[in-house]
Design a protein around this motif. Structure first.
Motif, PDB file in Angstrom:
ATOM      1  N   MET A 114      -6.415   4.077  -7.763  1.00 59.24           N
ATOM      2  CA  MET A 114      -5.648   5.269  -7.416  1.00 59.24           C
ATOM      3  C   MET A 114      -5.398   5.281  -5.913  1.00 59.24           C
ATOM      4  O   MET A 114      -6.301   5.035  -5.124  1.00 59.24           O
ATOM      5  N   LEU A 115      -4.148   5.549  -5.537  1.00 57.46           N
ATOM      6  CA  LEU A 115      -3.770   5.666  -4.134  1.00 57.46           C
ATOM      7  C   LEU A 115      -3.194   7.048  -3.886  1.00 57.46           C
ATOM      8  O   LEU A 115      -2.644   7.686  -4.788  1.00 57.46           O
ATOM      9  N   TYR A 116      -3.286   7.497  -2.634  1.00 54.62           N
ATOM     10  CA  TYR A 116      -2.686   8.766  -2.243  1.00 54.62           C
ATOM     11  C   TYR A 116      -1.358   8.469  -1.578  1.00 54.62           C
ATOM     12  O   TYR A 116      -1.284   7.713  -0.607  1.00 54.62           O
ATOM     13  N   GLY A 117      -0.290   9.050  -2.111  1.00 54.13           N
ATOM     14  CA  GLY A 117       1.046   8.757  -1.612  1.00 54.13           C
ATOM     15  C   GLY A 117       1.670   9.853  -0.779  1.00 54.13           C
ATOM     16  O   GLY A 117       2.894   9.975  -0.744  1.00 54.13           O
ATOM     17  N   GLY A 118       0.861  10.666  -0.128  1.00 48.71           N
ATOM     18  CA  GLY A 118       1.410  11.728   0.720  1.00 48.71           C
ATOM     19  C   GLY A 118       2.101  12.800  -0.107  1.00 48.71           C
ATOM     20  O   GLY A 118       1.519  13.382  -1.011  1.00 48.71           O
ATOM     21  N   VAL A 119       3.378  13.034   0.173  1.00 50.44           N
ATOM     22  CA  VAL A 119       4.146  14.079  -0.515  1.00 50.44           C
ATOM     23  C   VAL A 119       4.211  13.829  -2.018  1.00 50.44           C
ATOM     24  O   VAL A 119       4.184  14.752  -2.821  1.00 50.44           O
ATOM     25  N   GLU A 120       4.278  12.557  -2.403  1.00 51.12           N
ATOM     26  CA  GLU A 120       4.377  12.223  -3.834  1.00 51.12           C
ATOM     27  C   GLU A 120       3.066  12.415  -4.580  1.00 51.12           C
ATOM     28  O   GLU A 120       3.023  12.329  -5.800  1.00 51.12           O
ATOM     29  N   GLY A 121       1.965  12.614  -3.865  1.00 49.74           N
ATOM     30  CA  GLY A 121       0.666  12.792  -4.514  1.00 49.74           C
ATOM     31  C   GLY A 121       0.004  11.453  -4.816  1.00 49.74           C
ATOM     32  O   GLY A 121       0.259  10.451  -4.164  1.00 49.74           O
ATOM     33  N   THR A 122      -0.842  11.436  -5.835  1.00 55.65           N
ATOM     34  CA  THR A 122      -1.584  10.213  -6.161  1.00 55.65           C
ATOM     35  C   THR A 122      -0.824   9.391  -7.201  1.00 55.65           C
ATOM     36  O   THR A 122      -0.050   9.924  -7.992  1.00 55.65           O
ATOM     37  N   PHE A 123      -1.085   8.076  -7.176  1.00 52.92           N
ATOM     38  CA  PHE A 123      -0.461   7.194  -8.152  1.00 52.92           C
ATOM     39  C   PHE A 123      -1.352   5.974  -8.328  1.00 52.92           C
ATOM     40  O   PHE A 123      -2.170   5.642  -7.472  1.00 52.92           O
ATOM     41  N   LEU A 124      -1.191   5.286  -9.455  1.00 56.08           N
ATOM     42  CA  LEU A 124      -1.941   4.069  -9.730  1.00 56.08           C
ATOM     43  C   LEU A 124      -1.151   2.851  -9.255  1.00 56.08           C
ATOM     44  O   LEU A 124       0.070   2.820  -9.375  1.00 56.08           O
ATOM     45  N   LYS A 125      -1.888   1.869  -8.753  1.00 58.27           N
ATOM     46  CA  LYS A 125      -1.255   0.613  -8.346  1.00 58.27           C
ATOM     47  C   LYS A 125      -2.167  -0.532  -8.758  1.00 58.27           C
ATOM     48  O   LYS A 125      -3.390  -0.393  -8.761  1.00 58.27           O
ATOM     49  N   LEU A 126      -1.565  -1.662  -9.091  1.00 51.22           N
ATOM     50  CA  LEU A 126      -2.362  -2.840  -9.421  1.00 51.22           C
ATOM     51  C   LEU A 126      -3.174  -3.263  -8.206  1.00 51.22           C
ATOM     52  O   LEU A 126      -2.633  -3.361  -7.090  1.00 51.22           O
ATOM     53  N   LEU A 127      -4.456  -3.506  -8.414  1.00 55.49           N
ATOM     54  CA  LEU A 127      -5.355  -3.871  -7.324  1.00 55.49           C
ATOM     55  C   LEU A 127      -4.841  -5.083  -6.561  1.00 55.49           C
ATOM     56  O   LEU A 127      -4.812  -5.090  -5.322  1.00 55.49           O
ATOM     57  N   ASP A 128      -4.411  -6.114  -7.273  1.00 51.75           N
ATOM     58  CA  ASP A 128      -4.013  -7.345  -6.591  1.00 51.75           C
ATOM     59  C   ASP A 128      -2.639  -7.262  -5.928  1.00 51.75           C
ATOM     60  O   ASP A 128      -2.187  -8.217  -5.300  1.00 51.75           O
ATOM     61  N   GLU A 129      -1.968  -6.105  -6.036  1.00 52.49           N
ATOM     62  CA  GLU A 129      -0.674  -5.926  -5.368  1.00 52.49           C
ATOM     63  C   GLU A 129      -0.749  -4.948  -4.196  1.00 52.49           C
ATOM     64  O   GLU A 129       0.281  -4.549  -3.649  1.00 52.49           O
ATOM     65  N   LEU A 130      -1.965  -4.576  -3.785  1.00 51.59           N
ATOM     66  CA  LEU A 130      -2.101  -3.686  -2.633  1.00 51.59           C
ATOM     67  C   LEU A 130      -1.586  -4.385  -1.377  1.00 51.59           C
ATOM     68  O   LEU A 130      -1.812  -5.581  -1.177  1.00 51.59           O
ATOM     69  N   THR A 131      -0.905  -3.607  -0.528  1.00 51.31           N
ATOM     70  CA  THR A 131      -0.423  -4.142   0.746  1.00 51.31           C
ATOM     71  C   THR A 131      -1.565  -4.124   1.758  1.00 51.31           C
ATOM     72  O   THR A 131      -2.615  -3.519   1.527  1.00 51.31           O
ATOM     73  N   ARG A 132      -1.346  -4.765   2.904  1.00 46.48           N
ATOM     74  CA  ARG A 132      -2.370  -4.762   3.958  1.00 46.48           C
ATOM     75  C   ARG A 132      -2.742  -3.351   4.373  1.00 46.48           C
ATOM     76  O   ARG A 132      -3.916  -3.037   4.569  1.00 46.48           O
ATOM     77  N   SER A 133      -1.752  -2.487   4.531  1.00 45.11           N
ATOM     78  CA  SER A 133      -2.044  -1.112   4.972  1.00 45.11           C
ATOM     79  C   SER A 133      -2.771  -0.328   3.880  1.00 45.11           C
ATOM     80  O   SER A 133      -3.650   0.487   4.176  1.00 45.11           O
TER      81      SER A 133
END
Length: 200
Positions: free
Chosen positions: A162-181
């Motif tokens: 789970m990631l926090y997307g600011g205004v968009e709120g939280t969302f799921l992302k594939l672990l192996d596709e996370l960016t450096r930031s």
């Protein structure tokens, strides 16, 4: 989801609570117990403290003891079990939990060599894979999981966080596709500053 080669899954020394969580960090996997999940565990290792090492030694009589290592009697799968190492590294005694496949005669020696190679590097650093494994290991179960039916078929079964997307709120992302930031945002502050390391 297939993992397998020898890999460090947690940066730092795991305390007792963390150690027990790390023992089965794949507990939420889909279709648990319906197939051979040996590859998920085989080759995982992390550092623990002396008290945790001694506690595990005293829980049950070891399956075997050999010099600086012992294996537990409770097998995770048919031939994979916990093997605990006591290693002297740079003048200090350190303790490690590993999952070794005892059906593979050389697995404990390869594990020992991999830990020594990784922990004697002159500069403290982390590979991208180690950063992702640390994120997976330290994220609470409520905020990590596996891509299910709502995901495209090719992505199902892969790990998500789970990631926090600011205004968009939280969302799921594939672990192996996370960016450096995104990786930096999920890591503790003291690990964000570590330089990148090239896997051996």
């Amino acid at each position: 989801m297939t993992l397998s080669p020898i890999r460090k899954i947690f940066e730092g020394i795991a305390d007792r609570r963390q150690m027990f969580r790390l023992f089965d960090r794949h507990a939420q996997r889909p279709n648990r117990w319906q197939c051979d999940d040996s590859a998920l565990y085989r080759g995982e290792w992390f550092e623990i403290g002396e008290a945790e090492h001694d506690y595990m030694f005293e829980v049950l009589p070891p399956y075997f003891m050999r010099g600086e290592m012992f294996a537990t009697r409770e097998f995770l799968t048919d031939s994979i079990t916990s093997v605990f190492f006591t290693l002297r590294i740079d003048g200090r005694t350190r303790y490690f939990h590993t999952y070794c496949d005892l059906a593979d005669k050389g697995s404990t020696e390869r594990m020992r060599a991999a830990i020594l190679e990784r922990e004697t590097r002159p500069v403290r650093a982390m590979t991208r894979e180690e950063r992702l494994e640390h994120i997976w290991s330290s994220t609470h179960d409520d905020y990590r999981g596996y891509a299910g039916e709502r995901w495209p078929e090719a992505m199902r079964g892969r790990r998500t966080v789970m990631l926090y997307g600011g205004v968009e709120g939280t969302f799921l992302k594939l672990l192996d596709e996370l960016t450096r930031s995104e990786i930096a945002a999920k890591l503790p502050v003291q690990l964000r500053v570590l330089p990148d390391s090239i896997a051996a």
